[in-house]
Design an enzyme around this catalytic site. Structure first.
Site, PDB file in Angstrom:
ATOM      1  CG  ASP A  44      -0.588   0.118   2.432  1.00  0.00           C
ATOM      2  OD1 ASP A  44       0.714  -0.291   2.616  1.00  0.00           O
ATOM      3  OD2 ASP A  44      -1.277   0.155   3.598  1.00  0.00           O
ATOM      4  CB  SER A  45       4.448   1.581  -0.038  1.00  0.00           C
ATOM      5  OG  SER A  45       4.846   0.571  -0.901  1.00  0.00           O
ATOM      6  CG  ASP A  83       0.486  -4.129   1.890  1.00  0.00           C
ATOM      7  OD1 ASP A  83       0.357  -4.997   2.799  1.00  0.00           O
ATOM      8  OD2 ASP A  83       1.399  -3.266   1.964  1.00  0.00           O
ATOM      9  CE  LYS A 113       3.142  -6.060   3.586  1.00  0.00           C
ATOM     10  NZ  LYS A 113       2.510  -4.769   4.454  1.00  0.00           N
ATOM     11  CD  GLU A 115       0.722  -1.434   8.084  1.00  0.00           C
ATOM     12  OE1 GLU A 115       0.475  -0.730   8.942  1.00  0.00           O
ATOM     13  OE2 GLU A 115       1.007  -1.122   6.868  1.00  0.00           O
ATOM     14  CD  GLU A 182       7.992  -0.305   7.108  1.00  0.00           C
ATOM     15  OE1 GLU A 182       7.036  -1.058   6.860  1.00  0.00           O
ATOM     16  OE2 GLU A 182       8.313   1.090   6.850  1.00  0.00           O
TER      17      GLU A 182
HETATM   18  O1  KIV Z   1       3.490  -1.208   1.461  1.00  0.00           O
HETATM   19  C1  KIV Z   1       4.582  -1.505   1.504  1.00  0.00           C
HETATM   20  O2  KIV Z   1       5.709  -1.321   0.469  1.00  0.00           O
HETATM   21  C2  KIV Z   1       5.188  -2.428   2.592  1.00  0.00           C
HETATM   22  C3  KIV Z   1       6.601  -2.652   2.719  1.00  0.00           C
HETATM   23  C4  KIV Z   1       7.244  -1.432   2.977  1.00  0.00           C
HETATM   24  C5  KIV Z   1       7.098  -3.666   3.677  1.00  0.00           C
HETATM   25  O3  KIV Z   1       4.603  -2.716   3.307  1.00  0.00           O
END
Ligand code: KIV
Length: 275
Positions: A44-45, A83, A113, A115, A182
């Site tokens: 989600d970056s 994510d 993924k 969090e 992280e």
């Molecule tokens: O969103 C993302 O790119 C991430 C990585 C920084 C692990 O969660």
């Protein structure tokens, strides 16, 4: 060879480090896949590096699906992990399973993924029960940036370090098959890596993890808004892009582009008839 939960776990057991990069589009995913990367994370970056937001909080399920679909079309052997964006799993176990299912069914992701530690174990259990592999994410979890009061290293004092170790054990017991650590001190990440039988993937967590992940624009020098301390720049593609854009602008202005070889021919007979 196709990367699966079994091959990834075997890598930890053999001490063969796991490689992961983020990607958000077809052509980048294809290049990474052809380079032999183990996992591609549709992070989600993307909210920051692709969409220009100042955090990951505005990213929606529709954003994630759009980019995940593009990446899965480009990745043949790499495991694609999508994510779960902010508020797609925090609201209820039902939402968590429903949205994880969409990322797999519509997006084509292999795994999702999310969090958090103890607080999301019921979500992890339910998603795993729906036969969807789950990657957990501990330490600096960017969706909690406001609760943390900024992007800060996590686990520096004893209480928080103990909490992270406990969280790691809990997410493993809940069924996560891998965990991203992280911005965690390297020695703490080493302890967590030793304590778990599932692989740890570090980002700002030192070389003692079972694998590493970076945001690809960071490692290619394509994102200059800020560069975290843990990033190693493998190329300066941003400067190369600017150089190429400038050359293109100059060529168009001077008439140097397009050349004869870039054009399509037509017979003189046809042209004469047009006058
Ligand atoms: O969103 C993302 O790119 C991430 C990585 C920084 C692990 O969660």
């Amino acid at each position: 060879m196709k990367n699966t939960t079994a091959t990834i776990l075997a890598q930890k057991q053999k001490g063969d480090r796991i490689t992961m990069l983020t990607a958000y589009d077809y052509s980048t995913a294809k290049l990474m896949d052809e380079s032999g990367i183990n996992c591609i994370l549709v992070g989600d970056s993307l909210g920051m590096v692709m969409l220009g937001y100042d955090s990951t909080l505005p990213v929606t399920m529709e954003d994630m699906l759009h980019h995940t679909k593009a990446v899965t079309r480009g990745a043949k052997n790499a495991m694609v992990i999508a994510d779960m964006p902010f508020m797609s799993y925090q609201t209820s176990v039902y939402d968590a399973v429903k949205n994880a299912g969409r990322l797999v069914q519509e997006g084509g992701a292999y795994a999702v993924k999310l969090e958090g530690g103890a607080a999301v174990c019921d979500r992890i259990e339910a998603i795993v029960k729906a036969s969807i592999p789950v990657v957990a994410h501990l330490g600096l979890t960017p969706q909690s940036v406001n609760a943390f009061g900024g992007f800060k290293v996590q686990g520096k004092d004893e209480a928080r370090a103990r909490e992270l170790i406990e969280d790691a054990k809990k997410i493993e017991a809940a069924g996560a098959f891998m965990v991203v650590l992280e911005c965690v001190p390297a020695k703490l990440a080493e302890i967590i890596t030793r304590e778990l039988s599932i692989p740890t993937i570090g980002i700002g967590a030192g070389a003692g993890c079972d694998g590493q992940v970076l945001v690809y624009q960071d490692m290619l020098g394509m994102f200059s808004d800020f560069t975290p301390k843990f990033v190693k720049k493998y190329a300066d593609i941003g400067e190369m892009m600017k150089g190429a854009f400038t050359s293109y602008i100059n060529d168009v202005k001077s008439g140097a582009f397009p050349e004869e070889s870039h054009t399509f021919a037509i017979s003189d007979e046809v042209i004469e008839k047009l006058y």
